[in-house]
Each structure stands twice: as structure tokens, then as C-alpha cells.
Design a protein around this motif. Structure first.
Motif, mmCIF file in Angstrom:
data_model
loop_
_atom_site.group_PDB
_atom_site.id
_atom_site.type_symbol
_atom_site.label_atom_id
_atom_site.label_comp_id
_atom_site.label_asym_id
_atom_site.label_seq_id
_atom_site.Cartn_x
_atom_site.Cartn_y
_atom_site.Cartn_z
ATOM 1 N N ILE A 170 0.830 -1.204 0.000
ATOM 2 C CA ILE A 170 0.000 0.000 0.000
ATOM 3 C C ILE A 170 0.863 1.252 0.000
ATOM 4 C CG2 ILE A 170 -1.604 1.342 1.426
ATOM 5 C CD1 ILE A 170 -2.743 -1.476 2.310
ATOM 6 N N ARG A 171 1.912 1.269 0.810
ATOM 7 C CA ARG A 171 2.781 2.448 0.869
ATOM 8 C C ARG A 171 3.547 2.652 -0.430
ATOM 9 N NH1 ARG A 171 3.341 0.316 6.343
ATOM 10 N NH2 ARG A 171 2.201 1.711 7.750
ATOM 11 N N TYR A 172 3.890 1.555 -1.105
ATOM 12 C CA TYR A 172 4.547 1.682 -2.409
ATOM 13 C C TYR A 172 3.607 2.371 -3.401
ATOM 14 C CZ TYR A 172 7.233 0.333 -6.567
ATOM 15 O OH TYR A 172 7.969 0.350 -7.727
ATOM 16 N N ASP B 143 2.580 11.361 -9.189
ATOM 17 C CA ASP B 143 1.856 11.346 -10.456
ATOM 18 C C ASP B 143 2.098 10.088 -11.285
ATOM 19 O OD1 ASP B 143 -0.117 13.170 -11.557
ATOM 20 O OD2 ASP B 143 1.085 13.136 -13.375
ATOM 21 N N GLY B 144 2.540 9.014 -10.623
ATOM 22 C CA GLY B 144 2.756 7.767 -11.337
ATOM 23 C C GLY B 144 1.654 6.755 -11.105
ATOM 24 N N ASN B 145 1.875 5.586 -11.645
ATOM 25 C CA ASN B 145 1.050 4.413 -11.411
ATOM 26 C C ASN B 145 1.935 3.373 -10.751
ATOM 27 O OD1 ASN B 145 -1.380 5.133 -13.456
ATOM 28 N ND2 ASN B 145 0.576 5.605 -14.428
ATOM 29 N N ALA B 146 1.370 2.310 -10.259
ATOM 30 C CA ALA B 146 2.166 1.267 -9.609
ATOM 31 C C ALA B 146 1.683 -0.103 -10.056
ATOM 32 C CB ALA B 146 2.075 1.385 -8.086
ATOM 33 N N TRP C 7 -8.208 -2.144 1.924
ATOM 34 C CA TRP C 7 -7.733 -0.748 1.998
ATOM 35 C C TRP C 7 -8.140 0.018 0.741
ATOM 36 C CZ3 TRP C 7 -4.792 2.763 -0.583
ATOM 37 C CH2 TRP C 7 -4.377 3.890 0.137
ATOM 38 N N MET C 8 -8.005 -0.612 -0.419
ATOM 39 C CA MET C 8 -8.325 0.067 -1.678
ATOM 40 C C MET C 8 -9.816 0.400 -1.773
ATOM 41 S SD MET C 8 -5.815 0.735 -3.779
ATOM 42 C CE MET C 8 -4.083 0.345 -3.981
ATOM 43 N N ARG C 9 -10.672 -0.482 -1.333
ATOM 44 C CA ARG C 9 -12.108 -0.195 -1.383
ATOM 45 C C ARG C 9 -12.471 0.979 -0.474
ATOM 46 N NH1 ARG C 9 -12.079 -5.700 -2.276
ATOM 47 N NH2 ARG C 9 -12.104 -6.295 -0.085
#
Length: 590
Positions: A422-424, A432-435, A461-463
Motif C-alpha cells: 500500500i505504501r509503495y 503522479d505515477g502508477n504502480a 484498503w483500496m475499497r
């Protein structure tokens, strides 16, 4: 002129087959192969005896490869002029899963098992001896024949990844081992012919479509020809000293064996160790050979570059991916330096032009993109940041931060921690990137319990906090908090492991994004205690970073009313008296 004619004649039948196939069956999957005939190879010279040709003065070769008709021509100028801009879905997606899986997982030795099993002293070599035998007798081609990931279920995995919050998948099509994971027309060493007898890219494409998740196919075979040079050596000590590894085998040696129809040169390439530094560098953990041209093998290099391109074009034609990805460290494949060492040719431009012309024909617009790893800003390409994330906000070009949990292929004793994943992601989107994160599959194609638990927690966490992630962009600064050597402390680089799981942030460390709804989001990089008071200094009235006075503050996932106040030196927020959260809390500031 004689050499040029030899290339043209040898290539003509394959080109005719290719052109006819394109005109008659744009989307049909064919089991027939159209392997380009390998040109005559000069006799192998002594190891380390020949300097590489000068790559700077070598003129880029314009390859004779037909592409799908359309406005895009195989030049960077044409690609840049015609590309309409990066698709909106990439910014919306933000988080993806890297499906970095293939037969090299069999070694349970991490990344580059196929190369390292031929390097005595490495864990891969030791594991190979223990599990399979000596590489002069049981080499990588035998691994391919034996490989059968019976628990690999793309439909099931795609749903798991989607539930974890991933909006796109990066799916390995061919790694440096040169083994295609689809019904490959130009490479008989593929997963339909050898090993599981399955069209794995076809299965992944179907699974992604059914789960409404974007996907791209990744290609890592650009530098296979120097990467594979370990397979042409032998042990230098011990009972097997001097016995050549199986990369030295020829098609004649296969008579009467299971691989009789499969030329080993199409898997391992040819022995190029006569060029200075190639043999030495092949046994290093990473380094490519010194920059240069394989000048005594120009016909082979031309063949290699064409076959490289046609295999990618084959995937585009059959599976219509949302993006394609090429590995490397320089401005593109076949540049003559870095991972592009060996030859200079416009293979990448052919692939991209063909891809975008096909996309335009199929979809009426170009809503796809091409990742050329580490390439400078070019309209029509996306770049990546492997392991490390930029210190500052990077808006000059679209980019995807990529890292594995543990390593790019499975090995024992990885650390599984949803917090570091999550922290990454937070570190990337704040700049301004994607992961895209790799969660390595077991050799049988399944996820172990640690990975499943980790992905489930990421999904929770994402939800809860997705509105701060999906479709977001960077704010004016990436974050605030503790400084290290005059720079904002941030998650370390490298594959995610114990040091990332144990890395200490505190409640003074924040990251920021702007959501697609226009709201500002502040991510606390540590979990504050219930009832505690937080101060976000960058949001104080004297910081001069906000254009308007703050009117409302909410904590995502909390239905109650927060107590907060904006003062000169910060935004002060009082956390609720009860908090059922993990890893990070996110505040919406309006």
C-alpha cells in the motif's frame, strides 16, 4: 550485395506467409509456425578474442518487415506525430498487478533461474543440481518439457487481483529465457508445443475480458542472445569439468529425442562468447556486455531483430492487448548499447506502428500504449521506474513504478506485508505515477497463503480509500514529514521485503493526491492512535499552498463528524475515539 541477397531470399517465404496470414485472418489463432530461416552462422571463434564493433558509428538498420496498414509508419517521427495522447484509462487505473510467471518459477530460486543454473556457485545452480541434475545432462530445455503449472487458473487469479483493487494486469509473454507463453507463430519453443500444452496468454486475455480488467503483454527477449551465453559454457572444476552444457547442442543431436523437431538455437541462440566481455559479463548478477555490435554476425543479428519484432506483432494480432511492454535499460531495443547491445535496428518502431494501426482499425481510435522501459519522453510511449520511485513529482511523461514482493520469480522465505504494498502505491501516485506490483506465483501457478492474505488486505484498503487513488494526480508537493539528508524520507527501493515491512513512518509523514473530483487527499503514512491529534503542516494558512480556505475535512471510511481546525502552521485533525483501520488513514480536504 551478396549478403543482402542471402537475407532477402531466406526471409522471403516467411514474409509471404506473414503477409497472407495478415490479409486473410486478422484475429485467427493458428497453430502453424512461420519460423524465419536462421542464416548461416560463421564458425565460432576463440572466447574473448574479438572486439565489439563500434555502436555509435554503426548506422541503424531499416528492417524489411511488413506492418498493418495505417497512418503510423515505422519511425519515431511518425509515431509521435500520429499518436493522440495517452488513454484516459491509464490515469484512472493507477494500480496493477504484475503477473511475472513462467517456467523459471520451477527453480524456486528467484529471478533469472534459467541463466544462473549454468553458473556454478549460484543458488540456482545448486538447486538445479539437487532437483534435476547436472546442466550438461538436464538443462533448461528439459525444464520446459517438464513444466506444467496445473494450478494456474487465470480466471480465478484475475478475480483475486481485481478484488485486491488492481485495475490492470501486466502479463509476461516471453522472458529472457526465449520461451513464448502463447500459441506462437514464430517461436516453436512455446507453451502450446512444449510443457503445459496451453495457450497461456489466450487464457489470460479471456480472464481479463471476463473480469473487465485491462491487460498488457510483456516482452523480455530483446537481450536473450547475450543473456543466454552461460548455457554455452561448462564446469571449470569438479567431476563434470569441461562437459559442455546443453546450449551447445545442435538440431542433429536431437534425432530420436523428444526435442527432435526443435532447433536448440531457437531457444538458446548462438555462441557469441568470442566477443570481448560477453563470457565474463554473462556470469555477473546483472551486467550486460560492453556496448557494441556483434559485427561478425550481422546476418544473424538481422534475423534476430526481425524475429523479435514478428513475435510481438503476433501477440498484438491474436490477442489485442491494451498495452505492450519491452524490457531494457536504454532508449529502446537494438540500440547497440546497454541492454540493446549487439545490433542497431528500427525493430521497436515497426512493432509500435503495427500495433497502433491495428488498434485504430479495431477500435476506431488509438486507446492503447507501448511501454519502452526507461525511454525518455516520446509521444506514444510510457516508461517505468523499476524498484525505486522518483524523489520528486514526475509529470513530463506517464510512468509506472514496478517492483516485486520478494523477487520477480518465486523463492522461499519472502516477506508478505500488505502495508508495504500500500505504501509503495501511495509513494507512486503522490508523484503522479502508477504502480504495478508482482506477487510471485508458486511453481504450480497458485498463490500461497501469505500472498492471498496480503492481497485481501490490500483490497480492503483500496475499497475504503479508492477515491484518493483511482483517477488521481499529484498535488503541488508529493508530501511532508521527516527529512533524510535534506530530502523527504520515503520507502526504500528494491524488491519489497522485510526492510520495507519494518520501515518506520510516523504520523508526521503525509503524502498528497488530488482526486478526479477535485478534492485534496492527505495520506497519513502510519496508523495514528484513536483519539490522537495530527497536524498537516502543508495545509496551514501560512503555507500558501492552498488557493482557498478549507471548508470541510473527512476521514475516508468514517461516517462521523471529525473535529478539525486550520491554523497558521497546519491543519489540525483529531482522530475518532474508535478506529478500525490498518496501514494508513486518508483525509479528504475540501
Amino acid at each position: 550485395m551478396i549478403k543482402i541477397l542471402k537475407i532477402s531470399v531466406g526471409f522471403s517465404f516467411a514474409l509471404l506467409t506473414y503477409i497472407c496470414h495478415q490479409s486473410n485472418a486478422q484475429t485467427r489463432v493458428s497453430s502453424a509456425t512461420a519460423v524465419l530461416p536462421i542464416p548461416q552462422i560463421p564458425p565460432t571463434g576463440p572466447v574473448d578474442s574479438l572486439p565489439m564493433g563500434d555502436w555509435k558509428s554503426f548506422e541503424e538498420v531499416k528492417l524489411d518487415i511488413p506492418i498493418f496498414p495505417g497512418p503510423f509508419k515505422p519511425t519515431w517521427e511518425s509515431i509521435e506525430a500520429n499518436y493522440p495522447g495517452d488513454p484516459d484509462w491509464l490515469r484512472e487505473a493507477k494500480f496493477g498487478i504484475w503477473v511475472h510467471f513462467g517456467p523459471q518459477a520451477s527453480g524456486e530460486s528467484g529471478d533469472w533461474y534459467a541463466r544462473k543454473l549454468y553458473t556454478p556457485g549460484t543458488p540456482a545452480y545448486k538447486n538445479h543440481l539437487k532437483n534435476y541434475g547436472h546442466p550438461s545432462e538436464f538443462g533448461y530445455k528439459e525444464i520446459l518439457n517438464k513444466w506444467n503449472p496445473t494450478k494456474l487458473d487465470p480466471a480465478k487469479l484475475a478475480k483475486i487481483y481485481k478484488d485486491a483493487g488492481a485495475r490492470f494486469l501486466m502479463i509476461q509473454g516471453v522472458h529472457h529465457d526465449n520461451y513464448d507463453l502463447w500459441n506462437s507463430r514464430y517461436q516453436p519453443w512455446n507453451s502450446v508445443n512444449i510443457g503445459p500444452k496451453r495457450d497461456l496468454i489466450g487464457e489470460w486475455a479471456k480472464a481479463c475480458h471476463e473480469n473487465n480488467i485491462r491487460y498488457g503483454v510483456t516482452f523480455h527477449h530483446e537481450y536473450t542472445w547475450w543473456w543466454w551465453q552461460t548455457a554455452f559454457g561448462s564446469d571449470t572444476t569438479g567431476a563434470k569439468k569441461g562437459l559442455p552444457y546443453d546450449g551447445n547442442l545442435t538440431a542433429t543431436d536431437g534425432k530420436g529425442k523428444w526435442w527432435e523437431k526443435y532447433d536448440p538455437r531457437l531457444l538458446y541462440g548462438i555462441d557469441l562468447r568470442e566477443y570481448k566481455g560477453v563470457a565474463e559479463k554473462s556470469h555477473t548478477p546483472w551486467s550486460p556486455p560492453s556496448p557494441g555490435i556483434f559485427s561478425r554476425h550481422l546476418e544473424y543479428a538481422n534475423w534476430y531483430a526481425k524475429q523479435w519484432a514478428l513475435r510481438m506483432m503476433d501477440v498484438v494480432e491474436k490477442y489485442d492487448p491494451d498495452f505492450i511492454y519491452t524490457d531494457g535499460t536504454v532508449q529502446g531495443p537494438f540500440t547497440g548499447n546497454g541492454t540493446g547491445t549487439g545490433y542497431k535496428a528500427d525493430a521497436m518502431q515497426h512493432v509500435i506502428a503495427d500495433y497502433y494501426n491495428r488498434t485504430l482499425k479495431r477500435h476506431g481510435k488509438v486507446n492503447t500504449f507501448s511501454i519502452v522501459k526507461f525511454r525518455d519522453k516520446t509521444n506514444g510511449t510510457v516508461t517505468t521506474e523499476e524498484f525505486a520511485i522518483p524523489e520528486k513529482i514526475k509529470t513530463d511523461q506517464p510512468w509506472i513504478a514496478e517492483a516485486p514482493v520478494g523477487d520477480w520469480y518465486y523463492a522461499p522465505n519472502f516477506t508478505y506485508d500488505s502495508g508495504m504494498m500500500i505504501r509503495y502505491v501511495i509513494e507512486a501516485i503522490a508523484r503522479d505515477g502508477n504502480a504495478a506490483l508482482c506477487v510471485s506465483l508458486l511453481p504450480d501457478g497458485s498463490l500461497d497463503e501469505g500472498s492471498l492474505k496480503m492481497l485481501k488486505e490490500v483490497g480492503i484498503w483500496m475499497r475504503r480509500n479508492g477515491e484518493a487513488v483511482y483517477g488521481s494526480r499529484a498535488w503541488k508537493i508529493p508530501g511532508e514529514g521527516e527529512q533524510e539528508n535534506g530530502k523527504l524520507k520515503m520507502l526504500p527501493g528494491g524488491g519489497l521485503g522485510r526492510r520495507h515491512a519494518e520501515f518506520k513512518f510516523d504520523t508526521k509523514d503525509f503524502r498528497f493526491t488530488v482526486g478526479k473530483n477535485g478534492s485534496l487527499y492527505a495520506f497519513c503514512m502510519n496508523l495514528p492512535e484513536a483519539g490522537s491529534e495530527l497536524k498537516i503542516k502543508s495545509l496551514g494558512s501560512n503555507a500558501n499552498l492552498l488557493e482557498k480556505t478549507i471548508k470541510k475535512v473527512n476521514m475516508l471510511g468514517y461516517e462521523g463528524k471529525l473535529k478539525w481546525k486550520q491554523v497558521a502552521d497546519g491543519l489540525v485533525v483529531n482522530c475518532p475515539s474508535q478506529m478500525n483501520y490498518a496501514t494508513s488513514v486518508v483525509f479528504r480536504v475540501e
